[in-house]
Structure formats: structure tokens, C-alpha cells
Design a protein around this motif. Structure first.
Motif, PDB file in Angstrom:
ATOM      1  N   THR A 156      -7.100  -9.345 -12.824  1.00  0.00           N
ATOM      2  CA  THR A 156      -5.736  -8.821 -12.822  1.00  0.00           C
ATOM      3  C   THR A 156      -5.499  -8.157 -11.480  1.00  0.00           C
ATOM      4  O   THR A 156      -6.186  -7.194 -11.127  1.00  0.00           O
ATOM      5  N   PHE A 157      -4.557  -8.669 -10.728  1.00  0.00           N
ATOM      6  CA  PHE A 157      -4.330  -8.166  -9.381  1.00  0.00           C
ATOM      7  C   PHE A 157      -3.613  -6.825  -9.418  1.00  0.00           C
ATOM      8  O   PHE A 157      -2.801  -6.553 -10.308  1.00  0.00           O
ATOM      9  N   THR A 158      -3.923  -5.993  -8.443  1.00  0.00           N
ATOM     10  CA  THR A 158      -3.398  -4.628  -8.416  1.00  0.00           C
ATOM     11  C   THR A 158      -1.912  -4.607  -8.134  1.00  0.00           C
ATOM     12  O   THR A 158      -1.315  -5.585  -7.661  1.00  0.00           O
ATOM     13  N   ASP A 159      -1.304  -3.467  -8.421  1.00  0.00           N
ATOM     14  CA  ASP A 159       0.128  -3.302  -8.144  1.00  0.00           C
ATOM     15  C   ASP A 159       0.411  -3.400  -6.642  1.00  0.00           C
ATOM     16  O   ASP A 159       1.456  -3.907  -6.227  1.00  0.00           O
ATOM     17  N   GLU A 160      -0.533  -2.933  -5.829  1.00  0.00           N
ATOM     18  CA  GLU A 160      -0.345  -3.014  -4.381  1.00  0.00           C
ATOM     19  C   GLU A 160      -0.287  -4.473  -3.922  1.00  0.00           C
ATOM     20  O   GLU A 160       0.548  -4.848  -3.085  1.00  0.00           O
ATOM     21  N   THR A 161      -1.171  -5.301  -4.508  1.00  0.00           N
ATOM     22  CA  THR A 161      -1.165  -6.721  -4.146  1.00  0.00           C
ATOM     23  C   THR A 161       0.138  -7.377  -4.572  1.00  0.00           C
ATOM     24  O   THR A 161       0.726  -8.179  -3.825  1.00  0.00           O
ATOM     25  N   ARG A 162       0.622  -7.037  -5.749  1.00  0.00           N
ATOM     26  CA  ARG A 162       1.883  -7.617  -6.216  1.00  0.00           C
ATOM     27  C   ARG A 162       3.063  -7.160  -5.350  1.00  0.00           C
ATOM     28  O   ARG A 162       3.971  -7.938  -5.062  1.00  0.00           O
ATOM     29  N   GLU A 163       3.029  -5.906  -4.914  1.00  0.00           N
ATOM     30  CA  GLU A 163       4.084  -5.408  -4.036  1.00  0.00           C
ATOM     31  C   GLU A 163       4.044  -6.130  -2.693  1.00  0.00           C
ATOM     32  O   GLU A 163       5.086  -6.507  -2.141  1.00  0.00           O
ATOM     33  N   ARG A 164       2.854  -6.322  -2.181  1.00  0.00           N
ATOM     34  CA  ARG A 164       2.728  -7.051  -0.925  1.00  0.00           C
ATOM     35  C   ARG A 164       3.155  -8.509  -1.082  1.00  0.00           C
ATOM     36  O   ARG A 164       3.733  -9.110  -0.162  1.00  0.00           O
ATOM     37  N   ALA A 165       2.868  -9.096  -2.229  1.00  0.00           N
ATOM     38  CA  ALA A 165       3.302 -10.481  -2.478  1.00  0.00           C
ATOM     39  C   ALA A 165       4.820 -10.584  -2.425  1.00  0.00           C
ATOM     40  O   ALA A 165       5.373 -11.529  -1.846  1.00  0.00           O
ATOM     41  N   ARG A 166       5.502  -9.616  -3.031  1.00  0.00           N
ATOM     42  CA  ARG A 166       6.980  -9.627  -2.987  1.00  0.00           C
ATOM     43  C   ARG A 166       7.477  -9.468  -1.544  1.00  0.00           C
ATOM     44  O   ARG A 166       8.470 -10.099  -1.135  1.00  0.00           O
ATOM     45  N   ALA A 167       6.784  -8.635  -0.751  1.00  0.00           N
ATOM     46  CA  ALA A 167       7.184  -8.448   0.647  1.00  0.00           C
ATOM     47  C   ALA A 167       6.990  -9.730   1.442  1.00  0.00           C
ATOM     48  O   ALA A 167       7.803 -10.075   2.318  1.00  0.00           O
ATOM     49  N   ILE A 168       5.913 -10.472   1.157  1.00  0.00           N
ATOM     50  CA  ILE A 168       5.667 -11.739   1.856  1.00  0.00           C
ATOM     51  C   ILE A 168       6.747 -12.755   1.509  1.00  0.00           C
ATOM     52  O   ILE A 168       7.308 -13.425   2.386  1.00  0.00           O
ATOM     53  N   ILE A 169       7.054 -12.889   0.232  1.00  0.00           N
ATOM     54  CA  ILE A 169       8.058 -13.873  -0.197  1.00  0.00           C
ATOM     55  C   ILE A 169       9.422 -13.550   0.388  1.00  0.00           C
ATOM     56  O   ILE A 169      10.203 -14.447   0.731  1.00  0.00           O
ATOM     57  N   ALA A 170       9.724 -12.254   0.551  1.00  0.00           N
ATOM     58  CA  ALA A 170      11.028 -11.840   1.084  1.00  0.00           C
ATOM     59  C   ALA A 170      11.214 -12.236   2.546  1.00  0.00           C
ATOM     60  O   ALA A 170      12.332 -12.206   3.057  1.00  0.00           O
ATOM     61  N   ARG A 171      10.139 -12.618   3.228  1.00  0.00           N
ATOM     62  CA  ARG A 171      10.258 -13.034   4.631  1.00  0.00           C
ATOM     63  C   ARG A 171      10.923 -14.404   4.769  1.00  0.00           C
ATOM     64  O   ARG A 171      11.345 -14.781   5.852  1.00  0.00           O
ATOM     65  N   TYR A 172      10.992 -15.157   3.707  1.00  0.00           N
ATOM     66  CA  TYR A 172      11.456 -16.537   3.769  1.00  0.00           C
ATOM     67  C   TYR A 172      12.774 -16.692   3.023  1.00  0.00           C
ATOM     68  O   TYR A 172      13.076 -15.927   2.099  1.00  0.00           O
ATOM     69  N   PRO A 173      13.582 -17.694   3.399  1.00  0.00           N
ATOM     70  CA  PRO A 173      14.833 -17.945   2.653  1.00  0.00           C
ATOM     71  C   PRO A 173      14.547 -18.212   1.189  1.00  0.00           C
ATOM     72  O   PRO A 173      13.458 -18.688   0.826  1.00  0.00           O
TER      73      PRO A 173
ATOM     74  N   SER B 280      10.877 -20.451  -0.506  1.00  0.00           N
ATOM     75  CA  SER B 280       9.870 -19.445  -0.846  1.00  0.00           C
ATOM     76  C   SER B 280       8.461 -20.026  -0.872  1.00  0.00           C
ATOM     77  O   SER B 280       7.489 -19.310  -0.649  1.00  0.00           O
ATOM     78  N   ARG B 281       8.327 -21.323  -1.105  1.00  0.00           N
ATOM     79  CA  ARG B 281       6.988 -21.895  -1.155  1.00  0.00           C
ATOM     80  C   ARG B 281       6.313 -21.854   0.215  1.00  0.00           C
ATOM     81  O   ARG B 281       5.099 -22.034   0.317  1.00  0.00           O
ATOM     82  N   SER B 282       7.083 -21.607   1.282  1.00  0.00           N
ATOM     83  CA  SER B 282       6.486 -21.453   2.609  1.00  0.00           C
ATOM     84  C   SER B 282       5.598 -20.213   2.677  1.00  0.00           C
ATOM     85  O   SER B 282       4.808 -20.072   3.605  1.00  0.00           O
ATOM     86  N   ALA B 283       5.728 -19.319   1.701  1.00  0.00           N
ATOM     87  CA  ALA B 283       4.915 -18.105   1.670  1.00  0.00           C
ATOM     88  C   ALA B 283       3.516 -18.360   1.115  1.00  0.00           C
ATOM     89  O   ALA B 283       2.708 -17.425   1.032  1.00  0.00           O
ATOM     90  N   LEU B 284       3.190 -19.593   0.774  1.00  0.00           N
ATOM     91  CA  LEU B 284       1.917 -19.857   0.101  1.00  0.00           C
ATOM     92  C   LEU B 284       0.711 -19.512   0.978  1.00  0.00           C
ATOM     93  O   LEU B 284      -0.260 -18.921   0.496  1.00  0.00           O
ATOM     94  N   LEU B 285       0.741 -19.852   2.263  1.00  0.00           N
ATOM     95  CA  LEU B 285      -0.426 -19.593   3.114  1.00  0.00           C
ATOM     96  C   LEU B 285      -0.752 -18.100   3.200  1.00  0.00           C
ATOM     97  O   LEU B 285      -1.899 -17.701   2.969  1.00  0.00           O
ATOM     98  N   PRO B 286       0.207 -17.245   3.551  1.00  0.00           N
ATOM     99  CA  PRO B 286      -0.135 -15.811   3.568  1.00  0.00           C
ATOM    100  C   PRO B 286      -0.488 -15.263   2.185  1.00  0.00           C
ATOM    101  O   PRO B 286      -1.299 -14.339   2.075  1.00  0.00           O
ATOM    102  N   LEU B 287       0.083 -15.810   1.123  1.00  0.00           N
ATOM    103  CA  LEU B 287      -0.269 -15.339  -0.221  1.00  0.00           C
ATOM    104  C   LEU B 287      -1.727 -15.669  -0.550  1.00  0.00           C
ATOM    105  O   LEU B 287      -2.419 -14.869  -1.209  1.00  0.00           O
ATOM    106  N   LEU B 288      -2.216 -16.818  -0.101  1.00  0.00           N
ATOM    107  CA  LEU B 288      -3.619 -17.146  -0.339  1.00  0.00           C
ATOM    108  C   LEU B 288      -4.541 -16.179   0.406  1.00  0.00           C
ATOM    109  O   LEU B 288      -5.592 -15.782  -0.107  1.00  0.00           O
ATOM    110  N   HIS B 289      -4.142 -15.800   1.616  1.00  0.00           N
ATOM    111  CA  HIS B 289      -4.916 -14.767   2.328  1.00  0.00           C
ATOM    112  C   HIS B 289      -4.868 -13.443   1.571  1.00  0.00           C
ATOM    113  O   HIS B 289      -5.852 -12.697   1.538  1.00  0.00           O
ATOM    114  N   LEU B 290      -3.722 -13.157   0.966  1.00  0.00           N
ATOM    115  CA  LEU B 290      -3.564 -11.891   0.251  1.00  0.00           C
ATOM    116  C   LEU B 290      -4.511 -11.806  -0.946  1.00  0.00           C
ATOM    117  O   LEU B 290      -5.173 -10.783  -1.149  1.00  0.00           O
ATOM    118  N   VAL B 291      -4.579 -12.872  -1.751  1.00  0.00           N
ATOM    119  CA  VAL B 291      -5.479 -12.827  -2.912  1.00  0.00           C
ATOM    120  C   VAL B 291      -6.933 -12.834  -2.453  1.00  0.00           C
ATOM    121  O   VAL B 291      -7.802 -12.242  -3.113  1.00  0.00           O
TER     122      VAL B 291
END
Length: 400
Positions: free
Chosen positions: A5-22, A26-37
Motif C-alpha cells: 500500500t503506497f504512502t500518502d506522500e507517494t500518492r500526492e506526488r503521483a497527482r503532482a506528476i500527472i498534473a504536469r501533462y494535459p 495523462s498517460r505520458s506521466a507513466l515514465l516518472p510514475l514508474l520511477h516514483l513507485v
């Protein structure tokens, strides 16, 4: 089964990553999200794949296809320090393979394996893009240049003892998880994390040679700001308008009669329209054949269908729909020189389809039940024309 179960901080960062893209990208955020997990677990686990699929609205197969393509995403637990030794051509010639072999023996692990204490994962790399510093190895992607077997062993021993040896170039070392956070797009928050590091001598040598010989980018201003999309679009529109204005105005046809070479009016048709002009002489404007190699006039497309359909229609032998004057097209004729009547091509196609019925019952086309039954009957008979046994029948091809 992994149930991280991923932490709240990781989920918050995931939302910040997705917000960088139109929103529709949003699927363009997949590469940084994989680094995040990977920053949380130390590798991309099945739970990490499911997490990325969940937040991006993808299926796990799509995420897994990307995670298995790039070697920076680890699919099993990895040590705190990923030690990569280049064994490609240049570094290998300079001793890279010896460095790798020495480390493998010293650490007791092979490629993509981790030491028992979980500190170091060793891997050989095909190329680390630093041929002028070879042989090189990296620790969590920071460079140690010009290493040999002895210096490489010294680096890993210091890492296992809890130290942080200083890379030849770049900032001070961090763990693989800390590095994954940076690769996800977040700053390194350690005190003085990016204060260290020096440029490499081969890089400085290139800069000195450029300065010595006056080599620079013409008109380059490092302070030039990067234009926004709106500014770039405006500049493009202005350039297009300027180009349109610079075009010469089209010459309108004159209503006056065309004069011949002797001053007389050129011959006209019955309706008063000027007849064909005389051919230009050698010094006149080039004829179509001179520029294109063909005198065939352009033919308007039969309709607005796709190019593939238009090509098929102009080449099919149906006089009702063929375009006889299309460039490179010739309507076929029979022995009498007459074009086929409309519908002949469709009739021939229908007859061909009727004569070639599709195979049924899952059997390949051409399989006939009669031939199969005949072969089975001959096989059961157990003898061929010479009185041989089943084996002989097999060898002679009677049994198929």
C-alpha cells in the motif's frame, strides 16, 4: 502476491506528476510514475504496476510493457547502490571487463545480482556514454571515470562500510531510492546535495579548443528567453503573412484579341475564343514536357474517396467507372479492341468467389474429405501394392 500500500506522500506526488501533462495526455506521466513507485519499494513490483495503471486509467499489461522495456526499471529488489560497469568496446579495450570480473569475484555476485547484505547490486552495462573517460563505472548513475580493478574494489568497499565516495563528476552519492525520486522529477532536498562535483578534463579540453580557435554558435545569446507557444504561433503567423505578401500577383487574362507575330489577330473559333497558341521557340518558356518529362495533362480525381480506392477504380477493367484519361491508366480491351461492358469486372469477381468456396470445419482450404478417407482406408489395409507392411506404406507416401 505483493500487496504493497503506497504512502500518502507517494500518492500526492503521483497527482503532482500527472498534473504536469494535459488532461488528454495523462498517460505520458507513466515514465516518472514508474520511477516514483521504484523510489518507495526499490524496484517496480506488481503492486507498483497496478498502482500506475490505477492512477492513469490503463491496464496492467500496458504498464508492464513499458516497465520491462527500460533497464532503469528494476523488476526485483535492488540494493541501495547500483554499481554498473561498462563492458562495451571502448571501455572493454581499456580494461572494463577486467574491472567487472574483479568486482564479481570480490562481491560474490554476478550480473543483476545483489549482495547478501542488500547493499550493492552489480551489473555490466553495454554503454555508459562516456568513452572519453573510459573505463568507467557508475554508482546510481553517477560517474567514476578511469577506474581500474583496484579503485573499483575500493569504491564498493567504502560503500559497504557506510561511506559515500565522491564521484569523479556530478553531485554527491545518494541511494537508489533517493535517485529514483529525482528521476521522477523532484529536487534532491539533502543539504548541499548538488554543491559538489567538477567538470571532466576531456570536456574542458573541448571547451578550451573552441575558445582557442574561436569556435562558437553564430548569433547565440545564452540570455535569449524561450518563447511561449502563443508567442511562437504569433511569430509563425506573421512570417506566413509576410511570405504571402511577397508573392507576385497573378496575371489576369486579357480580353483583347491575341495578336500574331505579324500583328494580325490570332485565329479564333466559332464562339470567338482564341485558338491554340503557336508553340514557343527555343528561347521561349519551357513546355510541360521540358519540366516534367510528360505532356499528359493533370486529371482531376474522380471523387473525394481515399487514394487507394481511386487507384483501384482507375485500374479496374470496367468501362462504366474507369477513368480512361487518368495518367498511367489504360482501360483493357479484348481481341476486337472493344472495352468490356460495364459490370463485367464485378461479374467476373463474383464468379471467382463462387468457384472458390471457403473451407469449413476448420480444415485448410483444399482439404477434401474424399482424399482423407481414401488415405485412411489405404493405411488400415496395412499393405501396399507390393504386400509391404504399414511401415512400408509410410515410406512410400501412401499414408498421408
Amino acid at each position: 502476491m505483493t500487496t504493497t500500500t503506497f504512502t500518502d506522500e507517494t500518492r500526492e506526488r503521483a497527482r503532482a506528476i500527472i498534473a504536469r501533462y494535459p488532461a488528454d495526455r495523462s498517460r505520458s506521466a507513466l515514465l516518472p510514475l514508474l520511477h516514483l513507485v521504484q523510489a518507495e519499494e526499490g524496484y517496480v513490483s506488481p503492486a507498483g504496476v497496478a498502482f500506475c495503471a490505477e492512477v492513469l486509467g490503463l491496464n496492467k499489461a500496458q504498464v508492464g510493457a513499458v516497465a520491462t522495456f527500460y533497464t532503469m526499471y528494476k523488476r526485483k529488489p535492488t540494493g541501495d547502490f547500483l554499481v554498473s560497469v561498462c563492458t562495451n568496446t571502448m571501455c572493454n579495450v581499456l580494461g572494463g571487463q577486467e574491472v567487472y570480473d574483479t568486482l564479481a569475484e570480490h562481491l560474490g555476485v554476478g550480473h543483476d545480482e545483489t549482495t547478501a547484505d542488500g547493499t550493492i547490486t552489480l551489473e555490466h552495462a553495454e554503454c555508459l556514454a562516456a568513452c572519453d573517460y573510459g573505463p568507467v563505472m557508475t554508482v546510481n548513475y553517477d560517474f567514476f571515470d578511469g577506474v581500474d580493478a583496484s579503485t573499483a574494489v575500493g569504491v564498493v568497499d567504502e560503500l559497504r562500510a557506510g561511506g559515500r565516495p565522491m564521484p569523479t563528476r556530478g553531485a554527491r552519492l545518494c541511494t537508489l531510492k533517493e535517485m529514483a525520486v529525482q528521476l521522477a522529477g523532484f529536487a534532491d532536498e539533502r543539504e548541499g546535495a548538488v554543491a559538489d562535483g567538477e567538470p571532466g578534463e576531456p570536456t574542458l579540453r573541448g571547451l578550451r579548443l573552441a575558445q582557442q580557435h574561436g569556435v562558437s554558435v553564430p548569433g547565440f545569446d545564452p540570455n535569449t528567453p524561450i518563447r511561449s507557444k502563443a508567442e511562437a504561433d504569433k511569430a509563425a503567423a506573421e512570417a506566413k503573412a509576410k511570405a504571402e505578401a511577397a508573392k507576385p500577383a497573378p496575371v489576369e487574362a486579357s480580353a483583347a484579341p491575341v495578336k500574331g507575330g505579324d500583328g494580325a489577330s490570332a485565329p479564333t473559333g466559332a464562339d470567338g475564343v482564341a485558338g491554340p497558341a503557336k508553340p514557343a521557340d527555343a528561347t521561349g518558356p519551357a513546355k510541360p514536357a521540358d519540366t516534367t518529362g510528360s505532356t499528359t495533362p493533370d486529371v482531376k480525381a474522380p471523387d473525394d474517396t481515399s487514394p487507394q480506392v481511386r487507384t483501384a477504380e482507375t485500374r479496374q477493367p470496367d468501362a462504366g467507372t474507369a477513368v480512361p484519361d487518368a495518367p498511367g491508366t489504360k482501360v483493357p480491351t479484348d481481341d476486337t479492341g472493344t472495352a468490356p461492358a460495364a459490370g463485367d469486372a464485378r461479374s467476373a469477381e463474383a464468379a471467382g468467389v463462387a468457384a472458390n468456396a471457403p473451407a469449413g470445419d476448420g480444415k485448410p482450404a483444399g482439404d477434401e474429405a474424399g482424399a482423407q478417407e481414401r488415405n485412411l482406408t489405404e493405411a488400415k489395409a496395412g499393405t501396399d501394392a507390393d504386400g509391404g507392411g504399414p511401415a512400408d506404406a509410410n515410406e512410400t507416401g501412401a499414408q498421408k
